[in-house]
Design an enzyme around this catalytic site. Structure first.
Site, PDB file in Angstrom:
ATOM      1  CE1 TYR A   1     -70.050  73.088  88.440  1.00  0.00           C
ATOM      2  CE2 TYR A   1     -68.080  74.456  88.648  1.00  0.00           C
ATOM      3  CZ  TYR A   1     -68.715  73.227  88.776  1.00  0.00           C
ATOM      4  OH  TYR A   1     -68.003  72.146  89.245  1.00  0.00           O
TER       5      TYR A   1
HETATM    6  N1  LIG Z   1     -63.823  68.479  86.178  1.00  0.00           N
HETATM    7  C1  LIG Z   1     -63.543  69.500  86.960  1.00  0.00           C
HETATM    8  O1  LIG Z   1     -62.656  70.326  86.678  1.00  0.00           O
HETATM    9  C2  LIG Z   1     -64.316  69.680  88.251  1.00  0.00           C
HETATM   10  C3  LIG Z   1     -63.813  70.579  89.187  1.00  0.00           C
HETATM   11  C4  LIG Z   1     -64.492  70.754  90.388  1.00  0.00           C
HETATM   12  C5  LIG Z   1     -65.659  70.043  90.642  1.00  0.00           C
HETATM   13  N2  LIG Z   1     -66.119  69.179  89.707  1.00  0.00           N
HETATM   14  C6  LIG Z   1     -67.358  68.473  90.010  1.00  0.00           C
HETATM   15  O2  LIG Z   1     -67.092  67.085  89.995  1.00  0.00           O
HETATM   16  C7  LIG Z   1     -68.288  66.384  89.657  1.00  0.00           C
HETATM   17  C8  LIG Z   1     -67.987  65.378  88.563  1.00  0.00           C
HETATM   18  O3  LIG Z   1     -67.543  66.085  87.442  1.00  0.00           O
HETATM   19  P1  LIG Z   1     -66.693  65.398  86.276  1.00  0.00           P
HETATM   20  O4  LIG Z   1     -65.647  66.368  85.902  1.00  0.00           O
HETATM   21  O5  LIG Z   1     -66.307  64.039  86.643  1.00  0.00           O
HETATM   22  O6  LIG Z   1     -67.795  65.419  85.114  1.00  0.00           O
HETATM   23  P2  LIG Z   1     -68.291  64.351  84.068  1.00  0.00           P
HETATM   24  O7  LIG Z   1     -67.187  63.463  83.614  1.00  0.00           O
HETATM   25  O8  LIG Z   1     -69.069  65.112  83.050  1.00  0.00           O
HETATM   26  O9  LIG Z   1     -69.279  63.471  84.936  1.00  0.00           O
HETATM   27  C9  LIG Z   1     -70.559  63.901  85.262  1.00  0.00           C
HETATM   28  C10 LIG Z   1     -71.379  62.669  85.577  1.00  0.00           C
HETATM   29  O10 LIG Z   1     -72.708  63.079  85.884  1.00  0.00           O
HETATM   30  C11 LIG Z   1     -73.612  62.305  85.107  1.00  0.00           C
HETATM   31  N3  LIG Z   1     -74.812  63.063  84.839  1.00  0.00           N
HETATM   32  C12 LIG Z   1     -74.897  64.276  84.237  1.00  0.00           C
HETATM   33  N4  LIG Z   1     -76.175  64.659  84.146  1.00  0.00           N
HETATM   34  C13 LIG Z   1     -76.924  63.675  84.691  1.00  0.00           C
HETATM   35  C14 LIG Z   1     -78.303  63.476  84.899  1.00  0.00           C
HETATM   36  N5  LIG Z   1     -79.194  64.390  84.500  1.00  0.00           N
HETATM   37  N6  LIG Z   1     -78.721  62.339  85.496  1.00  0.00           N
HETATM   38  C15 LIG Z   1     -77.823  61.397  85.868  1.00  0.00           C
HETATM   39  N7  LIG Z   1     -76.502  61.540  85.724  1.00  0.00           N
HETATM   40  C16 LIG Z   1     -76.063  62.655  85.133  1.00  0.00           C
HETATM   41  C17 LIG Z   1     -72.830  61.980  83.827  1.00  0.00           C
HETATM   42  O11 LIG Z   1     -73.289  60.802  83.232  1.00  0.00           O
HETATM   43  P3  LIG Z   1     -74.361  60.691  82.038  1.00  0.00           P
HETATM   44  O12 LIG Z   1     -73.997  61.713  81.019  1.00  0.00           O
HETATM   45  O13 LIG Z   1     -74.179  59.268  81.595  1.00  0.00           O
HETATM   46  O14 LIG Z   1     -75.687  60.917  82.674  1.00  0.00           O
HETATM   47  C18 LIG Z   1     -71.453  61.705  84.419  1.00  0.00           C
HETATM   48  O15 LIG Z   1     -71.384  60.386  84.890  1.00  0.00           O
HETATM   49  C19 LIG Z   1     -69.311  67.451  89.259  1.00  0.00           C
HETATM   50  O16 LIG Z   1     -70.164  67.710  90.339  1.00  0.00           O
HETATM   51  C20 LIG Z   1     -68.441  68.666  88.973  1.00  0.00           C
HETATM   52  O17 LIG Z   1     -69.154  69.864  89.186  1.00  0.00           O
HETATM   53  C21 LIG Z   1     -65.485  68.974  88.516  1.00  0.00           C
END
Ligand SMILES: NC(=O)c1ccc[n+]([C@@H]2O[C@H](COP(=O)([O-])OP(=O)(O)OC[C@H]3O[C@@H](n4cnc5c(N)ncnc54)[C@H](OP(=O)(O)O)[C@@H]3O)[C@@H](O)[C@H]2O)c1
Length: 261
Positions: free
Chosen positions: A160
């Site tokens: 990651y």
């Molecule tokens: N949570 C943290 O601690 C954190 C920290 C730093 C950065 N981030 C970044 O923030 C961003 C959002 O993360 P989050 O925590 O909100 O995660 P999340 O709730 O798992 O959301 C991820 C989103 O991406 C979609 N997705 C995943 N695979 C996909 C695919 N193949 N095609 C289309 N859509 C897809 C998922 O929807 P579906 O499953 O419906 O496709 C979901 O809407 C990510 O880039 C993550 O790396 C997160």
């Protein structure tokens, strides 16, 4: 760029940060704001519910269900937004996930899958979105959700960290090359956010942000068009410090802060 009244595409919008940003943008716009939000992810049911929520808040909305690992779907989605609303002002390219992965126990495919999800999906939207914005006199804004994990090889998060680092460097070049066409880019580097993703990680999550707080930071950074934003401040400072430390000290500090043996 003020986001009220704009045409905005948010990828990874069915849950977590993307969903929180979409609902906040619609609520801020209010009725008759003219804000148009396209939301994209695989889970069609969640997108449909979100679309209705955005419309109730006064925005126009478009649900784009599909798999962003397919570059044709990504390209067609950008084209569909432009066909529907005549332009694309801003996008938040937000798809990604950082599962716990110990390099002593993974398969090659596990590592590559994380790269595809966090890096390839960015490329799949960045290139067509930039091409669409190049055709607009006023250019546009492309934001990418990166992570503080992209600045240092974290324990149990190596693939990651590597994927986010690659994405950050690509966006640095996008920032300097696309400006000539009026396209501004923003790289968002949050620390831990309380969303569904990463909950399985056997890591401490210091300074964890709520979804609402992270969404506010994202919108503020997009509107200010800051090339790169790291938040929250204390964890961003620790990340900078970690980078500056000699390797052995950095490794000891990371293990301690993240609670990893
Ligand atoms: N949570 C943290 O601690 C954190 C920290 C730093 C950065 N981030 C970044 O923030 C961003 C959002 O993360 P989050 O925590 O909100 O995660 P999340 O709730 O798992 O959301 C991820 C989103 O991406 C979609 N997705 C995943 N695979 C996909 C695919 N193949 N095609 C289309 N859509 C897809 C998922 O929807 P579906 O499953 O419906 O496709 C979901 O809407 C990510 O880039 C993550 O790396 C997160």
């Amino acid at each position: 760029m003020r986001l009220r009244g704009r045409v905005i595409l948010i990828t990874g919008a069915s849950s977590g940060l993307g969903r929180a940003v979409a609902t906040r943008l619609a609520a801020r716009g209010g009725p008759k704001s003219g804000t148009r939000i396209a939301v994209l992810a695989r889970r069609a049911g969640l997108l449909e519910t979100l679309k209705e929520e955005l419309e109730r808040a006064g925005a126009e909305a478009l649900a784009l269900p599909g798999d962003a690992l397919d570059p044709a779907f990504a390209r067609d989605s950008v084209a569909e937004v432009v066909a529907r609303w005549g332009r694309l002002d801003a996008c938040l390219l937000n798809i990604g996930s950082g599962p716990t992965q110990d390099l002593r126990a993974v398969e090659v495919e596990d590592v590559l899958r994380v790269m595809r999800l966090n890096y390839d999906t960015l490329v799949h939207f960045l290139i067509p979105a930039a091409a669409a914005m190049k055709r607009q006199q006023e250019g546009g804004l492309i934001a990418h959700t990166n992570s503080l994990a992209g600045f240092v090889g974290l324990p149990l998060q190596g693939p990651y960290s590597a994927a986010k680092a690659a994405a950050r460097v690509l966006m640095e070049t996008a920032h300097l090359e696309l400006r000539a066409h009026g396209i501004r880019t923003v790289t968002l580097c949050p620390g831990f956010i309380k969303t569904g993703t990463g909950r399985d990680a056997e890591l401490r999550r210091p300074f964890e942000l709520s979804e609402a707080r992270a969404a506010r930071e994202v919108i503020r950074a997009m509107e200010r068009e800051r090339a790169q934003t790291r938040f929250p401040g204390p964890l961003a400072a620790l990340t900078r410090l970690a980078r500056a430390l000699p390797t052995s000290l950095r490794e000891a500090a990371l293990r301690r802060v993240l609670g990893v043996e």
